[in-house]
Design an enzyme around this catalytic site. Structure first.
Site, PDB file in Angstrom:
ATOM      1  N   HIS A 261       1.459 -51.444  16.964  1.00  0.00           N
ATOM      2  CA  HIS A 261       2.648 -52.213  16.598  1.00  0.00           C
ATOM      3  C   HIS A 261       3.944 -51.615  17.144  1.00  0.00           C
ATOM      4  O   HIS A 261       4.982 -52.269  17.081  1.00  0.00           O
ATOM      5  CB  HIS A 261       2.717 -52.357  15.083  1.00  0.00           C
TER       6      HIS A 261
ATOM      7  N   SER B  18       8.998 -57.348  15.376  1.00  0.00           N
ATOM      8  CA  SER B  18       8.178 -57.519  14.172  1.00  0.00           C
ATOM      9  C   SER B  18       8.790 -58.613  13.298  1.00  0.00           C
ATOM     10  O   SER B  18       8.927 -59.740  13.754  1.00  0.00           O
ATOM     11  CB  SER B  18       8.036 -56.185  13.448  1.00  0.00           C
ATOM     12  N   GLN B  19       9.178 -58.307  12.038  1.00  0.00           N
ATOM     13  CA  GLN B  19       9.855 -59.337  11.250  1.00  0.00           C
ATOM     14  C   GLN B  19      11.097 -59.836  11.991  1.00  0.00           C
ATOM     15  O   GLN B  19      11.381 -61.037  12.012  1.00  0.00           O
ATOM     16  CB  GLN B  19      10.269 -58.797   9.890  1.00  0.00           C
TER      17      GLN B  19
ATOM     18  N   ASP C 186      -2.469 -54.132  18.471  1.00  0.00           N
ATOM     19  CA  ASP C 186      -1.588 -54.312  17.312  1.00  0.00           C
ATOM     20  C   ASP C 186      -2.350 -54.990  16.179  1.00  0.00           C
ATOM     21  O   ASP C 186      -2.642 -56.187  16.236  1.00  0.00           O
ATOM     22  CB  ASP C 186      -0.383 -55.162  17.727  1.00  0.00           C
TER      23      ASP C 186
END
Length: 338
Positions: A302, A186-187, A272
């Site tokens: 996600h 993710s990030q 996602d």
């Protein structure tokens, strides 16, 4: 939910026109040169943890602006150096957490440096690194902090910290600087892509369901998650749309991917809505390195591949980090490979 983005056969070909700033390389070269004016000054203080299989160190190094950035360094207990290493970046609103949350890579024989994310660490896992830089009015969260100006944008500081984390672990006497990999989801995946494009000589790059990619499409199709912070900000600041997108172009994972050459393993989930698959494929298809692969999870959101993707990484990454120890690897500024 049912698949909402492009069909997989189109995703595999998806290469949108993504104009990048003419001074993209100069901006990042200058940013990193400015950061390196302060020595990385990595310190690794022994930390008492109730863990018998690893040695734990409370890490501190100089990030953007010389600001102190925290982390954990975990080494296999009793291991001889030099070791291959993994630098791990954290998902949105998370921090470095506690040492026992990061045992995977030491258990696999790697040194592991977990970088704290400045100003985050109050969602999912705790953090210990403040961000001493303020910004103009912003929507709650990190995505719009300083978004009106590339120089003051939050992710300029965080990406610089991430580059310095690699420099910090490469300086450790029990780490082989030629066998350092970077990873995150993710990030953390978006940060990993930035580092892949900015740091030469990485052994491998593992990128899971990456955030911070292909902003123009992400803001149109993401139905949840941090991209919506930017949309909410622009609903209020209707006159800031062009300025915001000018800033975001300096931080797009697809642009960093076009400069990255290390072996790379991506993952994507086709349901996602936080990091839509088309944004992930925009980065993957732009990735310059020839040794690359992407794992596709058709029915996941996600959470992506979760433990199945972790197992895939455990099978894939050691081979890329194998080999004899070598002398130090020079770290230079940004620049597209030609």
């Amino acid at each position: 939910m049912p698949a909402f983005d492009l069909p997989l056969e189109e995703l595999r070909r998806y290469r949108p026109e993504q104009p990048e700033p003419d001074d993209f390389d100069a901006f990042w070269t200058g940013t990193l040169e400015e950061a390196r004016a302060v020595p990385v000054g990595a310190r690794f203080a022994p930390f008492e943890a109730p863990l018998s299989g690893v040695e734990v160190f409370d890490a501190t190094f100089a990030g953007y602006g010389g600001h102190p950035v925290k982390g954990w360094l975990l080494l296999p207990a009793g291991g001889e150096g030099p070791l291959p290493a993994v630098v791990k970046y954290i998902g949105y609103n998370g921090g470095r957490g506690l040492p026992h949350e990061h045992l995977l890579w030491p258990a696999a024989g790697f040194a592991c440096l977990v970088m704290d994310s400045r100003g985050q660490g109050s969602g999912g896992s705790v953090g210990d690194t403040p961000d001493p830089v303020g910004s103009a009015p912003a929507h709650p969260g990190q995505m719009t902090r300083g978004i009106g100006d590339r120089d003051g944008y939050y992710y300029r500081r965080l990406f610089t910290d991430a580059v310095r984390a690699v420099e910090a672990v490469r300086a450790h006497p029990r780490v082989d600087p030629s066998r350092v990999a970077v990873t995150g989801g993710s990030q953390g995946g978006g940060i990993t892509l930035a580092v892949a494009g900015l740091v030469p000589g990485l052994a491998a790059v593992a990128v899971d369901v990456p955030f911070l990619c292909h902003f123009p499409r992400a803001l149109r199709v993401a139905g949840s998650g941090p991209y919506r912070e930017i949309a909410a900000y622009l609903r209020a600041h209707r006159d800031h749309v062009d300025a915001a997108f000018r800033t975001l172009a300096y931080f797009d994972g697809a642009h960093f991917a076009a400069r990255a050459t290390a072996p790379a393993l991506f993952s994507v989930a086709l349901e996602d809505t936080t990091c839509p698959p088309s944004t992930v494929f925009a980065a993957y298809n732009s990735y310059r390195g020839a040794d690359k692969a992407i794992e596709v999870y058709p029915f996941n959101d996600h959470e992506g591949g979760g433990p199945f993707q972790t197992l895939r990484q455990l099978e894939w990454l050691p081979a890329r980090c194998a080999g004899p120890a070598t002398a130090g690897v020079a770290v230079t500024g940004a620049g597209r490979a030609h």
